[in-house]
Design a protein around this motif. Structure first.
Motif, PDB file in Angstrom:
ATOM      1  N   ALA A 130       0.846  -1.181   0.000  1.00 28.21           N
ATOM      2  CA  ALA A 130       0.000   0.000   0.000  1.00 28.21           C
ATOM      3  C   ALA A 130       0.886   1.237   0.000  1.00 28.21           C
ATOM      4  O   ALA A 130       1.942   1.243   0.636  1.00 28.21           O
ATOM      5  CB  ALA A 130      -0.926   0.001   1.215  1.00 28.21           C
ATOM      6  N   ASP A 131       0.467   2.260  -0.726  1.00 27.36           N
ATOM      7  CA  ASP A 131       1.235   3.497  -0.810  1.00 27.36           C
ATOM      8  C   ASP A 131       0.673   4.537   0.146  1.00 27.36           C
ATOM      9  O   ASP A 131      -0.547   4.642   0.330  1.00 27.36           O
ATOM     10  CB  ASP A 131       1.212   4.059  -2.236  1.00 27.36           C
ATOM     11  N   VAL A 132       1.564   5.296   0.749  1.00 27.47           N
ATOM     12  CA  VAL A 132       1.195   6.371   1.675  1.00 27.47           C
ATOM     13  C   VAL A 132       1.882   7.642   1.219  1.00 27.47           C
ATOM     14  O   VAL A 132       3.064   7.627   0.854  1.00 27.47           O
ATOM     15  CB  VAL A 132       1.628   6.029   3.118  1.00 27.47           C
ATOM     16  N   THR A 133       1.147   8.748   1.207  1.00 24.35           N
ATOM     17  CA  THR A 133       1.727  10.044   0.847  1.00 24.35           C
ATOM     18  C   THR A 133       2.109  10.817   2.104  1.00 24.35           C
ATOM     19  O   THR A 133       1.282  11.001   3.003  1.00 24.35           O
ATOM     20  CB  THR A 133       0.745  10.880   0.016  1.00 24.35           C
ATOM     21  N   VAL A 134       3.361  11.237   2.149  1.00 23.49           N
ATOM     22  CA  VAL A 134       3.879  12.022   3.267  1.00 23.49           C
ATOM     23  C   VAL A 134       3.967  13.483   2.826  1.00 23.49           C
ATOM     24  O   VAL A 134       4.526  13.783   1.771  1.00 23.49           O
ATOM     25  CB  VAL A 134       5.278  11.528   3.687  1.00 23.49           C
ATOM     26  N   THR A 135       3.405  14.376   3.610  1.00 20.22           N
ATOM     27  CA  THR A 135       3.440  15.807   3.306  1.00 20.22           C
ATOM     28  C   THR A 135       4.259  16.534   4.363  1.00 20.22           C
ATOM     29  O   THR A 135       4.039  16.343   5.560  1.00 20.22           O
ATOM     30  CB  THR A 135       2.024  16.406   3.261  1.00 20.22           C
ATOM     31  N   ILE A 136       5.207  17.351   3.908  1.00 15.50           N
ATOM     32  CA  ILE A 136       5.993  18.196   4.807  1.00 15.50           C
ATOM     33  C   ILE A 136       5.661  19.639   4.472  1.00 15.50           C
ATOM     34  O   ILE A 136       5.902  20.106   3.363  1.00 15.50           O
ATOM     35  CB  ILE A 136       7.498  17.948   4.651  1.00 15.50           C
ATOM     36  N   ASP A 137       5.083  20.352   5.430  1.00 13.55           N
ATOM     37  CA  ASP A 137       4.641  21.741   5.260  1.00 13.55           C
ATOM     38  C   ASP A 137       5.512  22.623   6.164  1.00 13.55           C
ATOM     39  O   ASP A 137       5.264  22.737   7.368  1.00 13.55           O
ATOM     40  CB  ASP A 137       3.167  21.850   5.635  1.00 13.55           C
ATOM     41  N   VAL A 138       6.541  23.220   5.572  1.00 14.40           N
ATOM     42  CA  VAL A 138       7.466  24.049   6.349  1.00 14.40           C
ATOM     43  C   VAL A 138       6.826  25.418   6.589  1.00 14.40           C
ATOM     44  O   VAL A 138       6.491  26.114   5.628  1.00 14.40           O
ATOM     45  CB  VAL A 138       8.810  24.220   5.616  1.00 14.40           C
ATOM     46  N   PRO A 139       6.657  25.839   7.831  1.00 16.84           N
ATOM     47  CA  PRO A 139       6.015  27.123   8.108  1.00 16.84           C
ATOM     48  C   PRO A 139       6.815  28.301   7.546  1.00 16.84           C
ATOM     49  O   PRO A 139       8.044  28.215   7.396  1.00 16.84           O
ATOM     50  CB  PRO A 139       5.969  27.187   9.640  1.00 16.84           C
ATOM     51  N   ALA A 140       6.132  29.367   7.268  1.00 15.95           N
ATOM     52  CA  ALA A 140       6.795  30.562   6.732  1.00 15.95           C
ATOM     53  C   ALA A 140       7.767  31.175   7.729  1.00 15.95           C
ATOM     54  O   ALA A 140       8.706  31.871   7.340  1.00 15.95           O
ATOM     55  CB  ALA A 140       5.738  31.595   6.325  1.00 15.95           C
ATOM     56  N   ASP A 141       7.560  30.900   9.032  1.00  8.00           N
ATOM     57  CA  ASP A 141       8.445  31.467  10.050  1.00  8.00           C
ATOM     58  C   ASP A 141       9.452  30.443  10.583  1.00  8.00           C
ATOM     59  O   ASP A 141      10.056  30.646  11.640  1.00  8.00           O
ATOM     60  CB  ASP A 141       7.634  32.049  11.209  1.00  8.00           C
ATOM     61  N   ALA A 142       9.643  29.319   9.856  1.00  6.41           N
ATOM     62  CA  ALA A 142      10.567  28.274  10.308  1.00  6.41           C
ATOM     63  C   ALA A 142      11.994  28.802  10.373  1.00  6.41           C
ATOM     64  O   ALA A 142      12.449  29.472   9.443  1.00  6.41           O
ATOM     65  CB  ALA A 142      10.503  27.073   9.369  1.00  6.41           C
ATOM     66  N   PRO A 143      12.725  28.519  11.459  1.00  2.00           N
ATOM     67  CA  PRO A 143      14.107  28.996  11.567  1.00  2.00           C
ATOM     68  C   PRO A 143      15.045  28.218  10.656  1.00  2.00           C
ATOM     69  O   PRO A 143      14.775  27.072  10.283  1.00  2.00           O
ATOM     70  CB  PRO A 143      14.447  28.742  13.038  1.00  2.00           C
ATOM     71  N   GLU A 144      16.136  28.847  10.289  1.00  2.00           N
ATOM     72  CA  GLU A 144      17.144  28.198   9.458  1.00  2.00           C
ATOM     73  C   GLU A 144      17.848  27.101  10.255  1.00  2.00           C
ATOM     74  O   GLU A 144      18.121  27.268  11.437  1.00  2.00           O
ATOM     75  CB  GLU A 144      18.161  29.254   9.012  1.00  2.00           C
ATOM     76  N   GLY A 145      18.114  25.966   9.598  1.00  3.99           N
ATOM     77  CA  GLY A 145      18.829  24.895  10.288  1.00  3.99           C
ATOM     78  C   GLY A 145      18.398  23.530   9.806  1.00  3.99           C
ATOM     79  O   GLY A 145      17.546  23.391   8.916  1.00  3.99           O
ATOM     80  N   GLU A 146      19.003  22.474  10.384  1.00  2.00           N
ATOM     81  CA  GLU A 146      18.723  21.098  10.000  1.00  2.00           C
ATOM     82  C   GLU A 146      17.728  20.469  10.969  1.00  2.00           C
ATOM     83  O   GLU A 146      17.759  20.732  12.171  1.00  2.00           O
ATOM     84  CB  GLU A 146      20.018  20.289   9.955  1.00  2.00           C
ATOM     85  N   GLN A 147      16.863  19.620  10.406  1.00  2.00           N
ATOM     86  CA  GLN A 147      15.848  18.920  11.183  1.00  2.00           C
ATOM     87  C   GLN A 147      15.920  17.431  10.844  1.00  2.00           C
ATOM     88  O   GLN A 147      16.180  17.058   9.698  1.00  2.00           O
ATOM     89  CB  GLN A 147      14.450  19.451  10.839  1.00  2.00           C
TER      90      GLN A 147
END
Length: 200
Positions: A130-147
């Motif tokens: 089965a396939d699953v769609t993953v969505t990543i929604d980065v906020p407009a105020d997200a700080p710079e850096g690695e996650q």
């Protein structure tokens, strides 16, 4: 009250599995789940710009500007001989001594709050996928850096009536996300205590 035993199998290049130790790149101190519980997980979408990055063949790897939304498809494969109820969810992770460490569930960080899946639970028949769609929604105020985080596929055993124990096993796909410039670095301070007082 049930006792949970979690068999933690980190994702690795290729088709990672629960139950069979095919393709795993780390030792697991707990006994592997029997083969009949085998669940595989793999990434279906690879960005054109990341074709030369070996990590992007198996993991979600991207550099995004604040306010960006992306989607990636993953596939859950049931290699067992019985129908499996699979839970899909994002979980926090971190880098420690150069190793990618998935944290215990429930584990939340900024990236997990930006991440959602279109199916949180799947019933997968033997030999089916089965396939699953993953969505990543980065906020407009997200700080710079690695996650860092992981998308987990988890199965649980039927509760043992005598011992009252549930065994949970999971396998995951790593997520490496770098947020581009725009909002600066995250604030590097902490508030130890607050004291109230009246002015004149």
């Amino acid at each position: 009250m049930c006792l949970f035993i979690l068999v933690f199998l980190p994702a690795s290049p290729g088709f990672a599995t629960i139950g069979a130790e095919r393709g795993l790149n780390a030792e697991v101190s707990t006994p592997p789940v029997p083969e009949q519980s085998g669940i595989g997980l793999r990434l279906l979408d690879i960005p054109t710009a990341a074709q030369d990055d070996p990590r992007a063949q198996s993991y979600v790897v991207d550099r995004l500007a604040p306010g960006t939304v992306i989607q990636r498809r993953i596939q859950v494969q049931n290699d067992s001989d019985s129908t499996q109820l699979v839970r899909i969810y994002p979980g926090a992770a971190h880098i420690e001594a150069g190793s990618f460490i998935g944290e215990d569930d429930p584990a939340v960080n900024e990236l997990t709050t930006w991440t959602s899946v279109d199916q949180e639970q799947l019933e997968v028949a033997p030999g089916e996928s089965a396939d699953v769609t993953v969505t990543i929604d980065v906020p407009a105020d997200a700080p710079e850096g690695e996650q860092y985080a992981a998308i987990w596929a988890e199965i649980r055993s039927t509760p043992n009536k005598n011992a009252n124990i549930i065994q949970a096993s999971r396998v995951g796909i790593r997520m490496y996300l770098s947020v581009g410039p725009g909002n600066g670095k995250p604030a590097d301070f902490s508030i130890d205590s607050l004291t109230s007082a009246r002015d004149e």
